[in-house]
Enzyme design. Sequence first.
Site, PDB file in Angstrom:
ATOM      1  N   TYR A 107      -1.611  -1.038  10.501  1.00  0.00           N
ATOM      2  CA  TYR A 107      -1.781  -1.197   8.857  1.00  0.00           C
ATOM      3  C   TYR A 107      -0.619  -0.738   8.320  1.00  0.00           C
ATOM      4  O   TYR A 107      -0.059  -1.434   7.335  1.00  0.00           O
ATOM      5  CB  TYR A 107      -3.278  -0.474   8.516  1.00  0.00           C
ATOM      6  CG  TYR A 107      -3.258  -0.790   7.113  1.00  0.00           C
ATOM      7  CD1 TYR A 107      -4.096  -1.971   6.546  1.00  0.00           C
ATOM      8  CD2 TYR A 107      -2.836   0.340   5.887  1.00  0.00           C
ATOM      9  CE1 TYR A 107      -4.281  -1.933   5.108  1.00  0.00           C
ATOM     10  CE2 TYR A 107      -3.380  -0.011   4.801  1.00  0.00           C
ATOM     11  CZ  TYR A 107      -3.972  -1.034   4.292  1.00  0.00           C
ATOM     12  OH  TYR A 107      -4.180  -1.145   2.830  1.00  0.00           O
TER      13      TYR A 107
ATOM     14  N   THR B 299     -13.147   0.327  -2.709  1.00  0.00           N
ATOM     15  CA  THR B 299     -13.690  -1.008  -2.308  1.00  0.00           C
ATOM     16  C   THR B 299     -14.393  -0.917  -1.042  1.00  0.00           C
ATOM     17  O   THR B 299     -14.556   0.100  -0.104  1.00  0.00           O
ATOM     18  CB  THR B 299     -12.617  -1.920  -2.094  1.00  0.00           C
ATOM     19  OG1 THR B 299     -11.765  -1.578  -0.918  1.00  0.00           O
ATOM     20  CG2 THR B 299     -11.627  -1.976  -3.569  1.00  0.00           C
TER      21      THR B 299
ATOM     22  N   SER C 122       0.912  -1.315  -0.093  1.00  0.00           N
ATOM     23  CA  SER C 122      -0.177  -0.113  -0.093  1.00  0.00           C
ATOM     24  C   SER C 122       0.947   1.468  -0.062  1.00  0.00           C
ATOM     25  O   SER C 122       1.950   1.180   0.659  1.00  0.00           O
ATOM     26  CB  SER C 122      -0.882   0.039   1.169  1.00  0.00           C
ATOM     27  OG  SER C 122      -1.622   1.289   1.165  1.00  0.00           O
TER      28      SER C 122
ATOM     29  N   LYS D 131       2.307  -2.812   5.951  1.00  0.00           N
ATOM     30  CA  LYS D 131       2.769  -2.656   4.545  1.00  0.00           C
ATOM     31  C   LYS D 131       4.001  -2.220   4.303  1.00  0.00           C
ATOM     32  O   LYS D 131       4.364  -2.615   3.422  1.00  0.00           O
ATOM     33  CB  LYS D 131       1.759  -1.473   4.135  1.00  0.00           C
ATOM     34  CG  LYS D 131      -0.036  -1.862   4.090  1.00  0.00           C
ATOM     35  CD  LYS D 131      -0.339  -3.369   3.439  1.00  0.00           C
ATOM     36  CE  LYS D 131      -1.690  -3.477   3.287  1.00  0.00           C
ATOM     37  NZ  LYS D 131      -1.999  -4.812   2.417  1.00  0.00           N
TER      38      LYS D 131
HETATM   39  P1  NDP Z   1     -11.773  -5.677   0.831  1.00  0.00           P
HETATM   40  O1  NDP Z   1     -11.888  -5.662   2.267  1.00  0.00           O
HETATM   41  O2  NDP Z   1     -12.539  -5.298  -0.036  1.00  0.00           O
HETATM   42  O3  NDP Z   1     -11.510  -7.403   0.532  1.00  0.00           O
HETATM   43  C1  NDP Z   1     -10.307  -8.017   1.246  1.00  0.00           C
HETATM   44  C2  NDP Z   1     -10.645  -9.597   1.030  1.00  0.00           C
HETATM   45  O4  NDP Z   1      -9.660 -10.330   1.760  1.00  0.00           O
HETATM   46  C3  NDP Z   1     -11.951 -10.106   1.320  1.00  0.00           C
HETATM   47  O5  NDP Z   1     -12.640 -10.741   0.344  1.00  0.00           O
HETATM   48  C4  NDP Z   1     -11.688 -10.512   2.737  1.00  0.00           C
HETATM   49  O6  NDP Z   1     -12.706 -11.918   2.999  1.00  0.00           O
HETATM   50  C5  NDP Z   1     -10.351 -11.254   2.555  1.00  0.00           C
HETATM   51  N1  NDP Z   1      -9.606 -11.834   3.673  1.00  0.00           N
HETATM   52  C6  NDP Z   1      -9.510 -11.162   4.693  1.00  0.00           C
HETATM   53  N2  NDP Z   1      -8.952 -11.581   5.684  1.00  0.00           N
HETATM   54  C7  NDP Z   1      -8.350 -12.785   5.120  1.00  0.00           C
HETATM   55  C8  NDP Z   1      -7.906 -14.011   5.426  1.00  0.00           C
HETATM   56  N3  NDP Z   1      -7.473 -13.999   6.770  1.00  0.00           N
HETATM   57  N4  NDP Z   1      -7.676 -15.044   4.708  1.00  0.00           N
HETATM   58  C9  NDP Z   1      -8.049 -15.171   3.535  1.00  0.00           C
HETATM   59  N5  NDP Z   1      -8.835 -13.937   2.963  1.00  0.00           N
HETATM   60  C10 NDP Z   1      -9.004 -13.049   3.780  1.00  0.00           C
HETATM   61  O7  NDP Z   1     -10.436  -5.103   0.587  1.00  0.00           O
HETATM   62  P2  NDP Z   1      -9.635  -4.303  -0.598  1.00  0.00           P
HETATM   63  O8  NDP Z   1      -9.934  -5.100  -1.785  1.00  0.00           O
HETATM   64  O9  NDP Z   1      -9.948  -2.993  -0.675  1.00  0.00           O
HETATM   65  O10 NDP Z   1      -8.098  -4.574  -0.301  1.00  0.00           O
HETATM   66  C11 NDP Z   1      -7.398  -5.732  -0.857  1.00  0.00           C
HETATM   67  C12 NDP Z   1      -5.832  -5.396  -0.395  1.00  0.00           C
HETATM   68  O11 NDP Z   1      -5.483  -4.167  -1.170  1.00  0.00           O
HETATM   69  C13 NDP Z   1      -5.473  -5.480   1.271  1.00  0.00           C
HETATM   70  O12 NDP Z   1      -4.443  -5.969   1.337  1.00  0.00           O
HETATM   71  C14 NDP Z   1      -5.542  -3.954   1.336  1.00  0.00           C
HETATM   72  O13 NDP Z   1      -4.622  -3.779   2.372  1.00  0.00           O
HETATM   73  C15 NDP Z   1      -4.800  -3.462  -0.068  1.00  0.00           C
HETATM   74  N6  NDP Z   1      -4.951  -2.268  -0.149  1.00  0.00           N
HETATM   75  C16 NDP Z   1      -6.545  -1.580  -0.379  1.00  0.00           C
HETATM   76  C17 NDP Z   1      -6.480  -0.187  -0.423  1.00  0.00           C
HETATM   77  C18 NDP Z   1      -7.839   0.515  -0.759  1.00  0.00           C
HETATM   78  O14 NDP Z   1      -7.992   1.693  -0.814  1.00  0.00           O
HETATM   79  N7  NDP Z   1      -8.969  -0.342  -1.021  1.00  0.00           N
HETATM   80  C19 NDP Z   1      -5.344   0.956  -0.750  1.00  0.00           C
HETATM   81  C20 NDP Z   1      -4.125   0.133  -0.550  1.00  0.00           C
HETATM   82  C21 NDP Z   1      -3.770  -1.190  -0.369  1.00  0.00           C
HETATM   83  P3  NDP Z   1     -13.978 -11.445   3.893  1.00  0.00           P
HETATM   84  O15 NDP Z   1     -14.965 -10.617   3.212  1.00  0.00           O
HETATM   85  O16 NDP Z   1     -14.639 -12.696   4.168  1.00  0.00           O
HETATM   86  O17 NDP Z   1     -13.339 -10.708   5.262  1.00  0.00           O
END
Ligand code: NDP
Length: 250
Positions: A157, A192, A142, A161
Amino acid sequence: MGTLKNKISYVTGGARGIGKSVALGLARSGADVAVVDIDMKTAEGVVREIEALGMRSMAVSCDVTDPADVSAMVEKIVSAWGRLDIAFNNAGICINTPAEEMSFDQWKKVIDINLTGVFLCSQAAGKVMIGQKSGVIINTASMSGHIVNVPQPQCAYNASKAGVIQLTKSLAVEWAPYNVRVNSLSPGYIATEMTLKAPEEWKNRWVDLTPAGRMGTPEELVGAIVYLADDTSSYTTGMDLVVDGAFTCM
Ligand code: NDP
């Protein structure tokens, strides 16, 4: 498109958000994609969308913090499809709590999923790829690994990262001799569930601070991942690719 033809891939956190868009993007580029998540019902929906594109897919239940789950996940993919070419270690969470009030459990949960989960998945995928003498690992970091976000307090967080970025570089150096490339992606604010549930006041501040004047969409990260996954980036390893609407330029 079609540059990833015959490649076998998986995406963690593939059920929704960035993971879902990238899973579909990899499939549109020709890869078979395993959708890895803890939410199997939603993951199955993504599997059907990938199959509708004509590619193979499967949903794999895996908590990325559990070493046994992670090994079983990689084993399932390799025994079904014979190899593993692209690992996108993307699952992550964010907890917004002032540092002085953060419980040990909150701290540990963020570090376990965001950093330890990326290590466990990289290790399991890396073992297969070292044996194959080829493979690409991409870890979702991130811009928070480079800067401190405001106004929300999220020290665990940000630390997780920054850890992902340095872990990625360490693995790139260790595994370059085996032709295994390891890179990270650092998105800025992306629309998201993770970000859209934030208070309006925070979101307005984020957009004000972003030179592009808006949040990005998950689809706007797909090109970066396809680039890193594709053989045309064969000399690119140990890199953190920042895609943030110029946020970190200021
Ligand atoms: P979301 O919350 O939309 O999606 C995250 C997904 O990860 C969900 O499907 C969740 O499942 C799954 N998940 C959570 N915990 C676990 C686990 N222990 N094992 C397996 N799967 C898991 O997040 P984003 O799509 O926004 O984020 C994706 C990545 O991008 C993350 O690493 C985030 O930190 C990073 N990121 C996001 C940014 C943003 O602005 N959105 C910016 C920078 C980085 P469930 O729904 O069941 O919890």
